[in-house]
Design a protein around this motif. Sequence first.
Motif, PDB file in Angstrom:
ATOM      1  N   PHE A 169     -25.459  -1.187 -36.076  1.00 46.49           N
ATOM      2  CA  PHE A 169     -25.081  -1.119 -34.652  1.00 46.49           C
ATOM      3  C   PHE A 169     -24.958  -2.565 -34.172  1.00 46.49           C
ATOM      4  CE2 PHE A 169     -27.381   2.693 -35.760  1.00 46.49           C
ATOM      5  CZ  PHE A 169     -26.693   3.714 -35.118  1.00 46.49           C
TER       6      PHE A 169
ATOM      7  N   SER B  86     -26.786  -9.997 -32.812  1.00 44.00           N
ATOM      8  CA  SER B  86     -27.309  -9.959 -34.178  1.00 44.00           C
ATOM      9  C   SER B  86     -26.250 -10.359 -35.215  1.00 44.00           C
ATOM     10  CB  SER B  86     -27.858  -8.569 -34.491  1.00 44.00           C
ATOM     11  OG  SER B  86     -26.902  -7.571 -34.217  1.00 44.00           O
TER      12      SER B  86
ATOM     13  N   GLU C 193     -19.493  -1.010 -35.607  1.00 40.27           N
ATOM     14  CA  GLU C 193     -19.458  -0.834 -34.146  1.00 40.27           C
ATOM     15  C   GLU C 193     -18.528   0.329 -33.844  1.00 40.27           C
ATOM     16  OE1 GLU C 193     -19.936  -0.937 -30.900  1.00 40.27           O
ATOM     17  OE2 GLU C 193     -21.750  -2.049 -31.174  1.00 40.27           O
TER      18      GLU C 193
ATOM     19  N   ARG D  80     -15.295  -0.857 -29.481  1.00 42.71           N
ATOM     20  CA  ARG D  80     -15.875  -2.198 -29.355  1.00 42.71           C
ATOM     21  C   ARG D  80     -15.681  -3.083 -30.581  1.00 42.71           C
ATOM     22  NH1 ARG D  80     -21.212  -2.822 -26.707  1.00 42.71           N
ATOM     23  NH2 ARG D  80     -20.737  -2.436 -24.548  1.00 42.71           N
TER      24      ARG D  80
ATOM     25  N   ASP E 153     -18.149   5.539 -36.434  1.00 42.19           N
ATOM     26  CA  ASP E 153     -19.550   5.957 -36.453  1.00 42.19           C
ATOM     27  C   ASP E 153     -20.202   5.455 -37.745  1.00 42.19           C
ATOM     28  OD1 ASP E 153     -21.976   7.227 -36.514  1.00 42.19           O
ATOM     29  OD2 ASP E 153     -21.184   9.255 -36.212  1.00 42.19           O
ATOM     30  N   CYS E 154     -21.186   4.589 -37.597  1.00 50.25           N
ATOM     31  CA  CYS E 154     -21.819   4.000 -38.793  1.00 50.25           C
ATOM     32  C   CYS E 154     -22.412   5.078 -39.694  1.00 50.25           C
ATOM     33  CB  CYS E 154     -22.872   2.980 -38.393  1.00 50.25           C
ATOM     34  SG  CYS E 154     -24.262   3.701 -37.528  1.00 50.25           S
TER      35      CYS E 154
ATOM     36  N   ASP F 193     -30.048  -0.841 -35.103  1.00 54.90           N
ATOM     37  CA  ASP F 193     -30.427  -1.123 -33.713  1.00 54.90           C
ATOM     38  C   ASP F 193     -29.580  -0.288 -32.744  1.00 54.90           C
ATOM     39  OD1 ASP F 193     -31.189  -2.350 -31.340  1.00 54.90           O
ATOM     40  OD2 ASP F 193     -30.067  -4.189 -31.705  1.00 54.90           O
TER      41      ASP F 193
HETATM   42  C1  LIG Z   1     -28.378  -2.032 -28.946  1.00 57.77           C
HETATM   43  S1  LIG Z   1     -26.699  -2.336 -29.193  1.00 57.77           S
HETATM   44  C2  LIG Z   1     -26.665  -3.413 -30.567  1.00 57.77           C
HETATM   45  C3  LIG Z   1     -27.132  -4.793 -30.293  1.00 57.77           C
HETATM   46  C4  LIG Z   1     -26.996  -5.724 -31.454  1.00 57.77           C
HETATM   47  N1  LIG Z   1     -27.604  -5.190 -32.678  1.00 57.77           N
HETATM   48  C5  LIG Z   1     -27.646  -7.046 -31.146  1.00 57.77           C
HETATM   49  O1  LIG Z   1     -28.867  -7.179 -31.364  1.00 57.77           O
HETATM   50  O2  LIG Z   1     -26.942  -7.969 -30.736  1.00 57.77           O
HETATM   51  C6  LIG Z   1     -26.124  -0.848 -29.904  1.00 57.77           C
HETATM   52  C7  LIG Z   1     -24.655  -0.849 -30.215  1.00 57.77           C
HETATM   53  O3  LIG Z   1     -24.376   0.262 -31.041  1.00 57.77           O
HETATM   54  C8  LIG Z   1     -23.064   0.713 -30.763  1.00 57.77           C
HETATM   55  N2  LIG Z   1     -22.988   2.106 -31.256  1.00 57.77           N
HETATM   56  C9  LIG Z   1     -23.432   3.236 -30.646  1.00 57.77           C
HETATM   57  N3  LIG Z   1     -23.251   4.303 -31.451  1.00 57.77           N
HETATM   58  C10 LIG Z   1     -22.718   3.839 -32.606  1.00 57.77           C
HETATM   59  C11 LIG Z   1     -22.354   4.456 -33.851  1.00 57.77           C
HETATM   60  N4  LIG Z   1     -22.521   5.781 -34.039  1.00 57.77           N
HETATM   61  N5  LIG Z   1     -21.870   3.668 -34.831  1.00 57.77           N
HETATM   62  C12 LIG Z   1     -21.718   2.342 -34.642  1.00 57.77           C
HETATM   63  N6  LIG Z   1     -22.073   1.689 -33.499  1.00 57.77           N
HETATM   64  C13 LIG Z   1     -22.552   2.432 -32.490  1.00 57.77           C
HETATM   65  C14 LIG Z   1     -22.931   0.541 -29.268  1.00 57.77           C
HETATM   66  O4  LIG Z   1     -21.558   0.398 -28.910  1.00 57.77           O
HETATM   67  C15 LIG Z   1     -23.738  -0.721 -29.012  1.00 57.77           C
HETATM   68  O5  LIG Z   1     -22.914  -1.864 -28.964  1.00 57.77           O
END
Ligand SMILES: C[S@@+](CC[C@H](N)C(=O)[O-])C[C@H]1O[C@@H](n2cnc3c(N)ncnc32)[C@H](O)[C@@H]1O
Length: 330
Positions: free
Chosen positions: A41, A59, A78, A82, A105-106, A130
Amino acid sequence: MAGRTWGYWTSGKLDILRRYLDAFTTTTKNKVSERIYIDAFAGQAENRDRLTGEAIEGSARIALSIDDPPFTRLHFFETVERAPKLEAVLRSQFPSRQFEVHGGDCNELIPNVLGTLRDVSWAPTFAFVDPNGMEAAWSTLTALADFRRHRKTKIELWLLFASPMFTRVLRVDGSEVRPEDAEAVDRMYGTGDWRYIYEARLASEIEPSEARDEYLNLMRWRLENDLGYKWTHPLEVRNEQGSPIYHMVFATDHEVGTTIMSDLYARAAAEFPAMRKDARRLRRRLDEKAHGVRSLFGDEEPVLDAPAKPGERFYEHEPPWRPRFLASEE
Ligand SMILES: C[S@@+](CC[C@H](N)C(=O)[O-])C[C@H]1O[C@@H](n2cnc3c(N)ncnc32)[C@H](O)[C@@H]1O
């Protein structure tokens, strides 16, 4: 971003990440030619602290900045919406580096990407998981753990686990749990066993804080007993008001990893209360400025944590306990 704002704890979390990744690659220096970083994420390259307005490196950027030695294979995940912006910024900031940004979706993409890395599964690998809330599926954690299962040590996992979210979605006020929430919790744990905790809470056998502890414990228990991790380390993170927001859970089979993360957690546990106090103070000043009033109480802050005792260590590893419902089956 639902659920997650860039408060003081974000800088704290990313500081731990930077220090750990730095130590992680250093321990492999001159020993291996490849090191893998997976960010399930990945977020954005840069964010702003909501109080100070200061830039906070995300990150993905932190992982790319580790240079002595660097990670050689980096995979960022992501959402479709995004990912393009993340990729564009990272390519402009790190034009000579090789990395991949996967949009989608990861949970669906990670197993395939791990498949493409099969021939380098000997490489030390770190995965940062995360999510904003409950988006990380158990099947993803399993795929990550399986990647190096045939080796002495598995992928190191750092998972942000929003245990307080359960007390919000798993209601005890008589209203039904929404089916989509129950499904999300099932998906996250990969089992319906969390229902035993929920039922104990519904029957008032346990307090909300005990339920939170049990939900966290169940995740740690599964990481150790189902995925086979030797150690799991949890550190609780609280918001400015002192309410818990998530636990950072580190899972490793590596003795060195467990020692380094224990030290980083001890340091964070000692520093976070002061960071929280500074954030509260700053917020009050900003509120005063916005509303043109001075607080009657000067800079005095409520005591949020007991002061440190000489020689006190702020973090000690304790293993998870056998969940209550399993213990009662014996
Ligand atoms: C808490 S943020 C991540 C922050 C990042 N790891 C950092 O520390 O800079 C969570 C991110 O996950 C993304 N996200 C949400 N669901 C997701 C999925 N199923 N697969 C990939 N990314 C996803 C969101 O768009 C968001 O930008």
